[in-house]
Scaffold this motif. Sequence first.
Motif, mmCIF file in Angstrom:
data_model
loop_
_atom_site.group_PDB
_atom_site.id
_atom_site.type_symbol
_atom_site.label_atom_id
_atom_site.label_comp_id
_atom_site.label_asym_id
_atom_site.label_seq_id
_atom_site.Cartn_x
_atom_site.Cartn_y
_atom_site.Cartn_z
ATOM 1 N N VAL A 63 0.843 -1.191 0.000
ATOM 2 C CA VAL A 63 0.000 0.000 0.000
ATOM 3 C C VAL A 63 0.878 1.240 0.000
ATOM 4 O O VAL A 63 2.102 1.152 0.113
ATOM 5 C CB VAL A 63 -0.966 0.011 1.201
ATOM 6 C CG1 VAL A 63 -1.894 -1.168 1.124
ATOM 7 C CG2 VAL A 63 -0.161 -0.012 2.494
ATOM 8 N N ASP A 64 0.253 2.365 -0.126
ATOM 9 C CA ASP A 64 0.999 3.618 -0.159
ATOM 10 C C ASP A 64 1.857 3.775 1.089
ATOM 11 O O ASP A 64 1.457 3.420 2.208
ATOM 12 C CB ASP A 64 0.023 4.810 -0.246
ATOM 13 C CG ASP A 64 -0.730 4.823 -1.557
ATOM 14 O OD1 ASP A 64 -1.727 5.569 -1.664
ATOM 15 O OD2 ASP A 64 -0.327 4.078 -2.477
ATOM 16 N N MET A 65 3.052 4.339 0.853
ATOM 17 C CA MET A 65 4.015 4.484 1.952
ATOM 18 C C MET A 65 4.073 5.948 2.360
ATOM 19 O O MET A 65 4.383 6.812 1.564
ATOM 20 C CB MET A 65 5.385 4.007 1.452
ATOM 21 C CG MET A 65 6.482 4.158 2.451
ATOM 22 S SD MET A 65 6.387 2.826 3.642
ATOM 23 C CE MET A 65 7.998 3.002 4.423
ATOM 24 N N LYS A 66 3.766 6.178 3.624
ATOM 25 C CA LYS A 66 3.756 7.554 4.073
ATOM 26 C C LYS A 66 5.019 7.854 4.860
ATOM 27 O O LYS A 66 5.339 7.166 5.839
ATOM 28 C CB LYS A 66 2.523 7.786 4.980
ATOM 29 C CG LYS A 66 1.771 9.039 4.639
ATOM 30 C CD LYS A 66 0.388 9.000 5.233
ATOM 31 C CE LYS A 66 0.283 10.222 6.144
ATOM 32 N NZ LYS A 66 -0.952 10.348 6.866
ATOM 33 N N LEU A 67 5.744 8.850 4.408
ATOM 34 C CA LEU A 67 6.923 9.274 5.146
ATOM 35 C C LEU A 67 6.552 10.506 5.979
ATOM 36 O O LEU A 67 5.951 11.446 5.464
ATOM 37 C CB LEU A 67 8.062 9.637 4.186
ATOM 38 C CG LEU A 67 8.640 8.494 3.350
ATOM 39 C CD1 LEU A 67 9.700 8.997 2.402
ATOM 40 C CD2 LEU A 67 9.225 7.424 4.263
ATOM 41 N N ASP A 104 6.260 18.636 5.078
ATOM 42 C CA ASP A 104 4.904 18.256 4.681
ATOM 43 C C ASP A 104 4.690 16.760 4.622
ATOM 44 O O ASP A 104 3.612 16.311 4.258
ATOM 45 C CB ASP A 104 4.585 18.831 3.288
ATOM 46 C CG ASP A 104 4.528 20.358 3.346
ATOM 47 O OD1 ASP A 104 4.882 20.981 2.318
ATOM 48 O OD2 ASP A 104 4.115 20.880 4.398
ATOM 49 N N GLY A 105 5.673 16.006 4.917
ATOM 50 C CA GLY A 105 5.498 14.556 4.759
ATOM 51 C C GLY A 105 5.463 14.189 3.271
ATOM 52 O O GLY A 105 5.344 15.055 2.404
ATOM 53 N N LEU A 106 5.567 12.949 2.986
ATOM 54 C CA LEU A 106 5.576 12.513 1.577
ATOM 55 C C LEU A 106 4.905 11.150 1.496
ATOM 56 O O LEU A 106 5.175 10.267 2.294
ATOM 57 C CB LEU A 106 7.018 12.432 1.062
ATOM 58 C CG LEU A 106 7.174 11.857 -0.361
ATOM 59 C CD1 LEU A 106 6.585 12.814 -1.379
ATOM 60 C CD2 LEU A 106 8.640 11.610 -0.657
ATOM 61 N N THR A 107 3.979 11.046 0.561
ATOM 62 C CA THR A 107 3.346 9.740 0.352
ATOM 63 C C THR A 107 3.829 9.155 -0.968
ATOM 64 O O THR A 107 3.686 9.774 -2.018
ATOM 65 C CB THR A 107 1.818 9.875 0.300
ATOM 66 O OG1 THR A 107 1.383 10.490 1.503
ATOM 67 C CG2 THR A 107 1.178 8.506 0.172
ATOM 68 N N ILE A 108 4.416 7.968 -0.835
ATOM 69 C CA ILE A 108 4.879 7.305 -2.063
ATOM 70 C C ILE A 108 3.809 6.305 -2.494
ATOM 71 O O ILE A 108 3.483 5.383 -1.720
ATOM 72 C CB ILE A 108 6.200 6.556 -1.811
ATOM 73 C CG1 ILE A 108 7.261 7.535 -1.287
ATOM 74 C CG2 ILE A 108 6.676 5.891 -3.091
ATOM 75 C CD1 ILE A 108 8.546 6.868 -0.899
#
Lengths: 535, 298
Positions: A134-138, A148-152
């Motif tokens: 699933v999507d990886m949230k940094l 802002d964080g980053l969603t891969i």
Amino acid sequence: MSQPDAFNQAPSSAERDPRWARESLRLRRRYAKDKRFRFYTVLALLIAFAFLAVFLIDLVRRGAPALRQAEILTEIAYTPDTLEKPLNAFPEDTRDLVSDTVRWAVRSEVGWAEVTARVHFTEQVKEDPSNAIVDMKLTTDDLPFLFDGLTIPREHMLQLIDPSELGRLQQELISDPSLMGKNERVILRGSPALQQFLTDSTGLDEAVVEGAGRLDESDLAGMRFNAEKFGEGKSVEQWVLAHHDVDQYLKGYKYMKPESYPDPELAPITPEMAKRIDRLYDEGKIRLAFNHYFFTNGDSKTPETAGMWPAIVGSVMVLGIVLLLCLPIGVLTSIYLEEFAPDNIVTQTIEVNINNLAAIPSILFGVLGLVAFVTFGEWMGWGNLRTTAIVGGATLALMTLPVIIISTRAALRAVPDSIRRAGHAMGATRWQVVVHHVLPASISGIMTGSIIGLAQAMGETAPLIIVGLVAFVPEAPTGPVDPTTVMPAQIFSWWGMPQRAFQERAALAILVLLAVVFILNAIALVIRARSEKSW
Amino acid sequence: MTTTSDPSSPQIISDADTDAAQSSSEGFSQFASQVIERPRPDGVATDATPTVTFRDFSVFYGDFEAVKSVNAGVANREVTAIIGPSGCGKSTLLNAINRMTDLIPGCHTKGQCIYDGDDVYGPQTDVVWLRRRIGMVFQKPNPFPKSIYDNVAYGPRLHAGTSGSELDQIVENALRGAALWDEVKDRLHTNAMGMSGGQQQRLCIARALSIEPDLVLFDEPTSALDPQSTARIEDLIAELRGKYTIAIVTHNMQQAARISDYTMFMYEGELVEFSRTAELFTTPEHERTQRYVTGRFG
């Protein structure tokens, strides 16, 4: 004209008798002219041979060095340190002398990439394991400066994960149902693309690069040392390929000597390196070994690992397709035109057009092949057939067909009519006369013409350029729809490469191609000689 | 056209008889002395239908009339010779019988050529079947570029699908029939092209005989051979007479006189005279025939 030499002197009786004086002078001049003319013909032959000799000698001179390749004996250290700095695997005195391919090989041997990904076990995972990713949230926990964080997105994550891991996750879920519903971060083995990215920043699509870079920064992705294989760290000593600059220097090419450069310190081989190479050579730690890569490898970015095996296979495959298409169509067309077609305007038009086709510049057939096979193939839904053997073969077949038709017709015509009449008189039908009598009698002529046409097709490059066979093809084709290249195309692309080490390989490839073409023509000669019929 | 005399044994017509029959004082045909009268073959009735009948038969090459309205016939199991100067249409007439003229573009016919009761040029005729029943031997020997055995075996294999020992027997019979067996029995599977001209021609005869034709056509079979081979083939044809109907085109009048029972003399496409060989050479009806057989022209 071989007359006894006595005749070349004007007969003495002519000199005695005044009546023959005028004619004897003319006779002497005529003999002199004869001699001169014979001399000119021999001279022409010698000049032609001289061209051939110069060409061949130059080719052999250029290509023979490619049969050998520089190798260097060096220690390779497989330690965790190598993971960080791959160059450190090599001792200082050989570090800059080994081939780039060796360095890359060491990098992928010493460890592998790892990546942390978020895994969610759901029912869908049982059907398709990629659903687990699933999507990886940094967050700022991972990267303090990431405000802002980053969603891969999961699609990108999937490119970073080794495919075998997906199967493993699926098996885990099946064998341990209690995992169902779990959603957590898991460390997975990285894909080869990720591994390449981590070592030299290439291999990933642009869209994915940002995410991969962030993962790397936050240590959620990285290289891991292969302790199973190397324990604490192991050191081996082995012969590896040297860098192509070293190879060229060792072979004595002037352009590689440091002195040829305005500033020797900026040369690919500096004076210090040159001294070192000479020393290692004397110590027996550098040698020139047989270049077997040339005959087993495919095209490569580095000249030292470049080989023409896929080109040879591709040539054979393309030639096979040409044969398969040309022979039946060509021979049957010829039979129809020669034996059955009525002598009217339609037949004559066909004949004129076939003769014209044989004279069309070959590159135009490439355009025809592009439209007919590649574009049409896409339109029909066969996928992109560019660069495949079948398109190359079909294009060359178009080009060779007129040649085969013309030579087959000549072979059929050479069969005397008396044989046909005998066949008819015996009560054979028209087709039986052709199949029982005319064809068997003309087989040798047909084969000779076909082999010569095929030998020509083997050396064609221009039409194949358009159809895409002049491309970077590292692997030999396994079927007619695999990307492929042919020998002349390989030569063409190598000759244009920036590294001069490719030049000698191109020359050697030319020699290989020449050898194959000579063999084909020799076979044609033998066939023709052995089945010379006397009617 | 029917025989008036029916001798029980062959007899040579003497010079004395011919002398008395001459109408002109310009000499007599030296070939007349060569004529051999042979008895009618067994089983052939006096008024039997000829194997081939021409009725106002013409052959055209485009607009050119090569054979002009011929009325004649080829007698059952006897030898009919067609003689005449070069270009008189005799080969054309012969080739028209088994429709080999179909292979020449622009060739068409008028009138009837009846073989075995049917018009050869009728709409129902199966040309392949026709050619199977009529054998042909050409001027220049043309064996197939195969082995001797395969040459003779070709016909039986093609039409009857014969194979094995039956085929071996047929090949042997045909080669014996062509007086070639003894010479080639040890080398049946060697290339036919390796034989001499005379042997090749006999092989072509064997090939034609292998499928038991009713009618055999010879188109100047010995003009490309030496005298010895010529003599052997003439003897062969004399032997074949009685079993096969034979039509032979020749410009060798000695040959015509020696071996044929009937002779057609053609000149510029027209059939000038058609009668028994003996009569044609001794008492020809037309002056042109007379002049030809006495060697005045042609």
